[in-house]
Design a protein around this motif. Structure first.
Motif, mmCIF file in Angstrom:
data_model
loop_
_atom_site.group_PDB
_atom_site.id
_atom_site.type_symbol
_atom_site.label_atom_id
_atom_site.label_comp_id
_atom_site.label_asym_id
_atom_site.label_seq_id
_atom_site.Cartn_x
_atom_site.Cartn_y
_atom_site.Cartn_z
ATOM 1 N N ARG A 1 0.808 -1.217 0.000
ATOM 2 C CA ARG A 1 0.000 0.000 0.000
ATOM 3 C C ARG A 1 0.847 1.276 0.000
ATOM 4 N NH1 ARG A 1 -3.500 -0.752 4.784
ATOM 5 N NH2 ARG A 1 -4.549 -2.234 3.445
ATOM 6 N N ASP A 2 1.830 1.358 0.920
ATOM 7 C CA ASP A 2 2.558 2.625 1.096
ATOM 8 C C ASP A 2 3.385 2.959 -0.137
ATOM 9 O OD1 ASP A 2 1.397 2.745 3.494
ATOM 10 O OD2 ASP A 2 3.176 2.136 4.648
ATOM 11 N N GLU A 3 4.189 1.999 -0.567
ATOM 12 C CA GLU A 3 5.094 2.248 -1.694
ATOM 13 C C GLU A 3 4.308 2.484 -2.996
ATOM 14 O OE1 GLU A 3 7.927 -0.906 -2.164
ATOM 15 O OE2 GLU A 3 8.714 -0.035 -4.034
ATOM 16 N N PHE A 4 3.297 1.645 -3.205
ATOM 17 C CA PHE A 4 2.518 1.738 -4.458
ATOM 18 C C PHE A 4 1.666 3.022 -4.459
ATOM 19 C CE2 PHE A 4 -1.081 -0.239 -7.103
ATOM 20 C CZ PHE A 4 -0.438 0.024 -8.296
ATOM 21 N N GLY A 5 1.072 3.327 -3.294
ATOM 22 C CA GLY A 5 0.231 4.538 -3.177
ATOM 23 C C GLY A 5 1.065 5.788 -3.441
ATOM 24 N N GLN A 6 2.274 5.792 -2.877
ATOM 25 C CA GLN A 6 3.181 6.921 -3.069
ATOM 26 C C GLN A 6 3.509 7.089 -4.559
ATOM 27 O OE1 GLN A 6 4.216 9.130 -1.022
ATOM 28 N NE2 GLN A 6 5.705 10.101 -2.383
ATOM 29 N N TYR A 7 3.776 5.978 -5.216
ATOM 30 C CA TYR A 7 4.102 6.006 -6.650
ATOM 31 C C TYR A 7 2.925 6.569 -7.455
ATOM 32 C CZ TYR A 7 4.887 4.420 -11.398
ATOM 33 O OH TYR A 7 5.004 4.389 -12.756
ATOM 34 N N LEU A 8 1.718 6.118 -7.117
ATOM 35 C CA LEU A 8 0.541 6.594 -7.858
ATOM 36 C C LEU A 8 0.337 8.093 -7.659
ATOM 37 C CD1 LEU A 8 -2.044 3.714 -7.273
ATOM 38 C CD2 LEU A 8 -0.795 4.236 -9.362
ATOM 39 N N ARG A 9 0.543 8.546 -6.407
ATOM 40 C CA ARG A 9 0.395 9.987 -6.147
ATOM 41 C C ARG A 9 1.395 10.787 -6.981
ATOM 42 N NH1 ARG A 9 -1.115 8.088 -1.118
ATOM 43 N NH2 ARG A 9 1.045 7.927 -0.424
ATOM 44 N N GLU A 10 2.634 10.286 -7.045
ATOM 45 C CA GLU A 10 3.661 10.992 -7.831
ATOM 46 C C GLU A 10 3.282 11.009 -9.318
ATOM 47 O OE1 GLU A 10 7.237 9.649 -4.830
ATOM 48 O OE2 GLU A 10 7.359 9.012 -6.930
ATOM 49 N N MET A 11 2.767 9.906 -9.787
ATOM 50 C CA MET A 11 2.344 9.834 -11.197
ATOM 51 C C MET A 11 1.262 10.859 -11.486
ATOM 52 S SD MET A 11 3.759 7.530 -13.131
ATOM 53 C CE MET A 11 2.613 6.945 -14.359
ATOM 54 N N MET A 12 0.278 10.961 -10.573
ATOM 55 C CA MET A 12 -0.827 11.898 -10.775
ATOM 56 C C MET A 12 -0.313 13.336 -10.774
ATOM 57 S SD MET A 12 -3.225 9.894 -11.255
ATOM 58 C CE MET A 12 -4.524 11.066 -11.472
ATOM 59 N N THR A 13 0.619 13.613 -9.870
ATOM 60 C CA THR A 13 1.166 14.971 -9.793
ATOM 61 C C THR A 13 1.893 15.297 -11.097
ATOM 62 O OG1 THR A 13 1.575 14.469 -7.480
ATOM 63 C CG2 THR A 13 2.510 16.521 -8.285
ATOM 64 N N LEU A 14 2.711 14.352 -11.548
ATOM 65 C CA LEU A 14 3.452 14.562 -12.806
ATOM 66 C C LEU A 14 2.509 14.808 -13.964
ATOM 67 C CD1 LEU A 14 6.346 11.934 -12.944
ATOM 68 C CD2 LEU A 14 6.511 14.421 -13.011
ATOM 69 N N GLN A 15 1.420 13.991 -13.975
ATOM 70 C CA GLN A 15 0.489 14.091 -15.095
ATOM 71 C C GLN A 15 -0.233 15.438 -15.096
ATOM 72 O OE1 GLN A 15 -2.846 11.372 -15.216
ATOM 73 N NE2 GLN A 15 -2.194 10.648 -17.215
#
Ligand code: UTP
Length: 297
Positions: free
Chosen positions: A279-293
């Motif tokens: 959850r933590d690592e994957f959630g963090q990655y998704l948040r970063e992806m959304m911010t980048l997008q």
């Protein structure tokens, strides 16, 4: 009267063309959500509902599915030697008792109804469940268990039902409702893949069914009168012509269409985020992806 449902059919003989080229050599049902193949989610759901006999309708190129349920003695010995008990437990779930699992071939992909009909001799004269493994349902109480419990009061045929927006109705079988009792509806008709304007309701049929053996007889009649695909919904519909009850069950849970790429990706995200170890690592990655997008837009 107590109505036991102990047999389930898993139709897995489709061509899986939406996932080509992957499905050229890998059965769709072996594709994994996080670390479990789709078929394992379906088996776990069936077990929770009290299913004891598992009938797979397979086709050419599906041997990976049969191997998946075999014991793996070398692997188990190696894990035991290394003390990997958590992995041994994970493997344990994939083992099937001898005689609990049967494989029937569908020699031509003539549709879901035909696949179910292929298992007729193993069903004989009992109610049975049908589970489509590419419909994955995340639920606190597994969907088929909810249905089996409701079925104790109704008998007849029961299909899992889900509200869909009108423009999506053409992708599903849609229920024509006679009486809406809330969680359950009684049905007066079923329309396979209607145009949005012709859909009799917004309640769509999802890949979980509890059926009476009479449906197999109906399939037999339909099969002999048709040259093309044999639809399961047509055989269930015929029960209504013969004044037998058909119900739709609004299950509690979230359904993912893992037969489509978008649905499979959504399920991967949802199941990934539901895992404490990811959850933590994957959630963090998704948040970063959304911010980048959003920055890129
Ligand atoms: P789908 O409509 O998803 O078809 O079948 P498919 O062949 O699996 O996939 P696409 O559309 O080509 O990508 C729904 C379910 O019915 C089974 C499939 O294996 C799947 O579980 N099925 C379908 C059969 O067992 N036999 C058939 O002839 C058709």
């Amino acid at each position: 009267m107590k109505r036991e449902v102990t047999k389930a059919i898993f139709p897995v003989a489709g061509l899986g063309t939406r996932f080509l080229p992957a499905t050229k050599s890998v059965p769709k049902e072996i594709m994994t959500l996080v670390d479990r193949p789709l078929i394992q989610y379906a088996i776990d759901e069936a077990r929770a509902a009290g299913i004891k006999e598992f009938i797979f309708v397979t086709s050419r190129g599906k041997s990976a599915l049969e191997d998946y349920f075999d014991h793996a003695p070398e692997l188990e010995t190696s894990l035991r030697r290394k003390g990997k008990t958590d992995l041994l437990d994970a493997l344990e779930n994939t083992n099937m008792e001898s005689g609990a699992i049967a494989y029937i071939r569908q020699h031509k992909a003539l549709g879901l109804g035909h696949a179910v009909w292929c298992a007729r001799r193993l069903i004989a004269d009992e109610p049975f469940a049908v589970i489509l493994p590419d419909d994955v349902i995340a639920a606190e109480k597994p969907c088929l268990q909810q249905m089996v419990e409701a079925y104790q009061d109704t008998g007849g045929c029961m299909v899992a039902a889900m509200e869909v927006p009108p423009e999506k109705a053409s992708a599903y079988g849609v229920l024509d409702i006679k009486d809406d009792m809330g969680t359950m509806v009684s049905v007066k008709g079923m329309v396979e893949k209607p145009d949005a304007a012709d859909a009799p309701s917004n309640l769509a049929v999802i890949g979980r069914y509890i059926l009476t053996p009479k449906v197999l007889q109906n399939l037999n009649d339909i099969k002999s009168g048709s040259g093309g695909e044999v639809q399961l919904t047509d055989a269930i519909h015929q029960e209504l012509h013969q004044d037998r009850d058909v119900y739709g069950y609004r299950f509690r849970g979230q359904r993912f269409d893992c037969g489509s790429k978008a649905g499979f990706l959504q399920a991967t995200v949802a199941f990934g985020l539901s895992r404490p170890d990811l959850r933590d690592e994957f959630g963090q990655y998704l948040r970063e992806m959304m911010t980048l997008q959003s920055a890129a837009q």
